[in-house]
Design a protein around this motif. Structure first.
Motif, PDB file in Angstrom:
ATOM      1  N   LEU A 200    -108.880 -15.640  35.981  1.00  0.00           N
ATOM      2  CA  LEU A 200    -110.217 -15.403  36.522  1.00  0.00           C
ATOM      3  C   LEU A 200    -111.227 -16.196  35.702  1.00  0.00           C
ATOM      4  N   VAL A 201    -111.895 -17.158  36.345  1.00  0.00           N
ATOM      5  CA  VAL A 201    -112.882 -17.998  35.643  1.00  0.00           C
ATOM      6  C   VAL A 201    -114.154 -17.189  35.394  1.00  0.00           C
ATOM      7  N   THR A 202    -114.638 -17.254  34.140  1.00  0.00           N
ATOM      8  CA  THR A 202    -115.840 -16.505  33.760  1.00  0.00           C
ATOM      9  C   THR A 202    -117.024 -17.391  33.396  1.00  0.00           C
ATOM     10  N   ALA A 203    -116.789 -18.665  33.105  1.00  0.00           N
ATOM     11  CA  ALA A 203    -117.889 -19.577  32.762  1.00  0.00           C
ATOM     12  C   ALA A 203    -117.445 -21.019  33.015  1.00  0.00           C
ATOM     13  N   TYR A 204    -118.429 -21.886  33.306  1.00  0.00           N
ATOM     14  CA  TYR A 204    -118.172 -23.291  33.627  1.00  0.00           C
ATOM     15  C   TYR A 204    -118.893 -24.185  32.627  1.00  0.00           C
ATOM     16  N   HIS A 205    -118.232 -25.259  32.227  1.00  0.00           N
ATOM     17  CA  HIS A 205    -118.827 -26.217  31.281  1.00  0.00           C
ATOM     18  C   HIS A 205    -118.592 -27.644  31.789  1.00  0.00           C
ATOM     19  N   PRO A 206    -119.392 -28.080  32.749  1.00  0.00           N
ATOM     20  CA  PRO A 206    -119.207 -29.421  33.308  1.00  0.00           C
ATOM     21  C   PRO A 206    -119.324 -30.525  32.258  1.00  0.00           C
ATOM     22  N   GLU A 207    -120.167 -30.308  31.234  1.00  0.00           N
ATOM     23  CA  GLU A 207    -120.378 -31.356  30.236  1.00  0.00           C
ATOM     24  C   GLU A 207    -119.118 -31.667  29.438  1.00  0.00           C
ATOM     25  N   ARG A 208    -118.193 -30.706  29.339  1.00  0.00           N
ATOM     26  CA  ARG A 208    -116.929 -30.979  28.650  1.00  0.00           C
ATOM     27  C   ARG A 208    -115.704 -30.732  29.541  1.00  0.00           C
ATOM     28  N   ALA A 209    -115.957 -30.695  30.838  1.00  0.00           N
ATOM     29  CA  ALA A 209    -114.896 -30.595  31.853  1.00  0.00           C
ATOM     30  C   ALA A 209    -113.951 -29.428  31.574  1.00  0.00           C
ATOM     31  N   SER A 210    -114.524 -28.254  31.295  1.00  0.00           N
ATOM     32  CA  SER A 210    -113.695 -27.090  30.983  1.00  0.00           C
ATOM     33  C   SER A 210    -114.262 -25.831  31.618  1.00  0.00           C
ATOM     34  N   VAL A 211    -113.447 -24.779  31.609  1.00  0.00           N
ATOM     35  CA  VAL A 211    -113.886 -23.462  32.070  1.00  0.00           C
ATOM     36  C   VAL A 211    -113.400 -22.415  31.083  1.00  0.00           C
ATOM     37  N   GLU A 212    -114.143 -21.314  31.002  1.00  0.00           N
ATOM     38  CA  GLU A 212    -113.660 -20.136  30.290  1.00  0.00           C
ATOM     39  C   GLU A 212    -113.010 -19.214  31.313  1.00  0.00           C
ATOM     40  N   PHE A 213    -111.966 -18.523  30.897  1.00  0.00           N
ATOM     41  CA  PHE A 213    -111.268 -17.660  31.854  1.00  0.00           C
ATOM     42  C   PHE A 213    -110.539 -16.549  31.110  1.00  0.00           C
ATOM     43  N   SER A 214    -110.164 -15.550  31.896  1.00  0.00           N
ATOM     44  CA  SER A 214    -109.319 -14.468  31.386  1.00  0.00           C
ATOM     45  C   SER A 214    -108.137 -14.306  32.326  1.00  0.00           C
ATOM     46  N   CYS A 215    -107.007 -13.954  31.745  1.00  0.00           N
ATOM     47  CA  CYS A 215    -105.787 -13.746  32.543  1.00  0.00           C
ATOM     48  C   CYS A 215    -105.652 -12.245  32.766  1.00  0.00           C
ATOM     49  N   GLU A 216    -106.252 -11.752  33.828  1.00  0.00           N
ATOM     50  CA  GLU A 216    -106.360 -10.297  33.990  1.00  0.00           C
ATOM     51  C   GLU A 216    -106.073  -9.795  35.396  1.00  0.00           C
ATOM     52  N   ARG A 217    -105.932 -10.689  36.333  1.00  0.00           N
ATOM     53  CA  ARG A 217    -105.765 -10.221  37.709  1.00  0.00           C
ATOM     54  C   ARG A 217    -104.314  -9.807  37.996  1.00  0.00           C
ATOM     55  N   THR A 218    -104.183  -8.905  38.956  1.00  0.00           N
ATOM     56  CA  THR A 218    -102.869  -8.496  39.453  1.00  0.00           C
ATOM     57  C   THR A 218    -102.610  -9.227  40.759  1.00  0.00           C
ATOM     58  N   PHE A 219    -101.419  -9.784  40.884  1.00  0.00           N
ATOM     59  CA  PHE A 219    -101.120 -10.570  42.086  1.00  0.00           C
ATOM     60  C   PHE A 219     -99.663 -10.367  42.468  1.00  0.00           C
ATOM     61  N   GLY A 220     -99.429  -9.854  43.676  1.00  0.00           N
ATOM     62  CA  GLY A 220     -98.071  -9.698  44.175  1.00  0.00           C
ATOM     63  C   GLY A 220     -97.169  -8.877  43.280  1.00  0.00           C
ATOM     64  N   GLY A 221     -97.743  -7.903  42.558  1.00  0.00           N
ATOM     65  CA  GLY A 221     -96.946  -7.080  41.659  1.00  0.00           C
ATOM     66  C   GLY A 221     -96.885  -7.616  40.242  1.00  0.00           C
ATOM     67  N   ALA A 222     -97.374  -8.848  40.025  1.00  0.00           N
ATOM     68  CA  ALA A 222     -97.407  -9.421  38.677  1.00  0.00           C
ATOM     69  C   ALA A 222     -98.782  -9.164  38.058  1.00  0.00           C
ATOM     70  N   HIS A 223     -98.809  -8.954  36.754  1.00  0.00           N
ATOM     71  CA  HIS A 223    -100.051  -8.644  36.058  1.00  0.00           C
ATOM     72  C   HIS A 223    -100.369  -9.734  35.037  1.00  0.00           C
ATOM     73  N   GLY A 224    -101.682 -10.026  34.912  1.00  0.00           N
ATOM     74  CA  GLY A 224    -102.098 -10.983  33.903  1.00  0.00           C
ATOM     75  C   GLY A 224    -101.777 -10.482  32.498  1.00  0.00           C
ATOM     76  N   CYS A 225    -101.691 -11.415  31.555  1.00  0.00           N
ATOM     77  CA  CYS A 225    -101.271 -11.049  30.193  1.00  0.00           C
ATOM     78  C   CYS A 225    -102.453 -10.681  29.294  1.00  0.00           C
ATOM     79  N   GLY A 226    -103.680 -10.844  29.780  1.00  0.00           N
ATOM     80  CA  GLY A 226    -104.853 -10.486  28.984  1.00  0.00           C
ATOM     81  C   GLY A 226    -105.434 -11.629  28.162  1.00  0.00           C
ATOM     82  N   PHE A 227    -104.843 -12.783  28.202  1.00  0.00           N
ATOM     83  CA  PHE A 227    -105.354 -13.926  27.421  1.00  0.00           C
ATOM     84  C   PHE A 227    -106.776 -14.281  27.853  1.00  0.00           C
TER      85      PHE A 227
END
Length: 532
Positions: A200-227
């Protein structure tokens, strides 16, 4: 008008209509700029005949384009999204429980459930290559993982990052309210657990071509690891979500033409909006109807419905499959094994017309797109596949030599022409395969009652007393018997089909009886069991 011509305004085949549009679009290009035709394959399941259509149909347009614009190069790119996260395990693969542990990860990083290839995706891509070998189609394979990692998409990814807010505004109205908060053009690949669908993307940084994100969503029975962390969107460390991914491909590859199922019309429109935002021009599009199975369900690679190429080649020549796929794509068609025979007979009609036409007329035939270098190009016989199949059923034999002897006695011309002999021999083998697999296990011939047997006996007496009667004379006599016993004479035909073949419908009986020989039909009718 042939089935292949239907849907055209002036009888011109649809690939020519599409190629003219493509030629008009490419007319202003630099002479060295090829026209780009794209198709796609999602390697999350086994290829099926719907997949075949997604490659062959654009190849038909490309062939027509080459005929109309011989000086203009073209490319057919089959794009493989092997970075797509696995949503569910197809029912048609082995070791489903082990594979389910990788739900949400890119299919290029999931072990091969068959145990013979480097990854799940690699196995499906290999199957696709094998799948397409029999149809002599020429294409370039492009893999998503290699394209992202090779930085070909990087310039477009920077633009998407800069325009992420406007892209979200375009996509958000197409989602349910509860899903809009989590919407992002980007799906970073989690460096901790490897999932792509859980981030799940939480912030955008176009100036350095990156995004902040968290691995938290549940999808098809699989769960994010919290990173949680920040990560570049370049070089294969992230992919873009589906609708943005389509626009990304169109932009980076300069796609001019793409066919897609009618269920993707809205996605194509939305992707076109995103593409314009990036500064590109949407490709020409062609929305085709879906293939349906015998129950009317959409053919699905995830569920495993549909017909395989191996099955098709067991019951019909591969050219018939190519013919099926050139039939009007704007019409939904049922595609299941029992429907194959009707397309064989349509193909034989086309082949007879093709062989009898002038060279300049052949370009207007569907066979201009169907025939391969080693294909038979004439069939000098009026035999039908349906008639051959019914002969096999009536003789109740799996002996190809016996079937062949009956056919050649009925139509000696089969052996006079090498191409006709070759194709007829192939049809006999296919008919025998179909009979063994589908007809013989379920054959249930009618046991006529006394009234029905009286009608049959009249036909038996005619055949015994007129062994040299023509097909027309036999057909006429059957009608006469029907007229004496029914209010409508045609009602006798289902009785004969059920006694002879164990089915309610069949071929023209005069021709069939002549083919099977009157004596053989007499034996079958006399051997019919009595009703209890």
């Amino acid at each position: 008008m042939t089935p292949a011509e239907q849907g055209s305004t002036q009888g011109e085949l649809w690939p020519y209509e599409e190629a003219r549009k493509l030629a008009e679009r490419a007319g202003g290009y630099d002479a060295n700029r090829p026209a780009i035709i794209e198709s796609g394959f999602g390697p999350s399941g086994l290829p099926h005949l719907g997949t075949m259509g997604e490659v062959l149909r654009p190849s038909y347009v490309r062939h027509a384009f080459a005929l109309l614009e011989p000086a203009r190069r073209s490319r057919l790119i089959v794009f493989i999204d092997d970075m797509d996260g696995l949503r569910k395990v197809p029912e048609s693969v082995p070791n489903r429980e082990q594979t389910a542990a990788y739900i949400g990860q890119p299919v290029s990083r999931i072990p091969d459930p068959f145990g013979c290839c480097p990854s799940f995706a690699a196995h499906m891509i290999g199957m696709l290559a094998d799948f397409l070998k029999p149809v002599a189609v020429y294409y370039e394979l492009m893999r998503s993982g290699e394209t992202y990692a090779g930085c070909l998409f990087d310039p477009a990814l920077r633009l998407i990052l800069e325009q992420h807010q406007e892209i979200i505004k375009i996509v958000a109205p197409t989602l349910r309210q509860e899903n809009r908060r989590q919407l992002s053009p980007f799906l970073p690949i989690c460096p901790s657990c490897g999932q792509v669908n859980s981030t799940l993307v939480t912030a955008y940084h176009p100036e350095r071509a990156s995004v902040e994100f968290s691995c938290e969503r549940t999808f098809g029975g699989a769960h994010g690891c919290g990173f949680r962390g920040e990560q570049s969107v370049l070089g294969g460390k992230a992919k873009v979500q589906w609708k943005v991914d389509w626009a990304l491909r169109w932009f980076a590859l300069q796609v001019d033409y793409e066919l897609y199922g009618k269920d993707l019309i809205d996605s194509a429109r939305l992707s076109g909006q995103i593409l314009r935002l990036l500064g590109g021009s949407p490709p020409l599009g062609f929305a085709y109807e879906m293939f349906l199975d015998e129950e009317g369900h959409k053919v699905s690679k995830s569920v495993g419905r549909g017909v395989t190429v191996d099955q098709w080649q067991r019951y019909a020549p591969i050219e018939v499959l190519k013919y099926f796929l050139i039939l009007n794509p704007r019409r939904a068609r049922k595609l299941f094994i029992e429907s194959i025979p009707q397309y064989v007979d349509e193909y034989l009609d086309e082949l007879r017309a093709y062989a009898g036409s002038q060279p300049q007329q052949r370009r207007l035939s569907a066979l201009e797109f169907v025939l391969q270098p080693d294909s038979v190009r004439s069939f000098k016989s009026e035999l039908t596949y349906g008639l051959i199949m019914n002969l096999v059923a009536a003789l109740g034999s799996s002996d190809p030599e016996l079937i062949w002897n009956y056919l050649t006695r009925y139509d000696p011309a089969i052996t006079a022409d090498p191409e006709t002999r070759t194709l007829a021999g192939r049809l006999v083998q296919c008919a025998l395969n179909f009979y063994r697999d589908f007809v013989e296990p379920t054959k249930n011939r009618l046991a006529p009652d006394p009234e029905q047997r009286a009608q049959i006996d009249e036909i038996v007496r005619f055949l015994q007393s007129h062994p040299d009667a023509s097909a027309e004379e036999i057909e006429k006599e059957i009608y006469e018997v029907g007229r004496r016993h029914y209010d409508k004479p045609g009602k006798i035909f289902p009785l004969l089909y059920r006694v002879l073949l164990g089915q309610k419908q069949g071929p023209r009986l005069g021709v069939f009886i002549k083919l099977a020989t009157p004596q053989r039909i007499v034996n079958l009718l006399q051997e019919a069991p009595h009703a209890e």
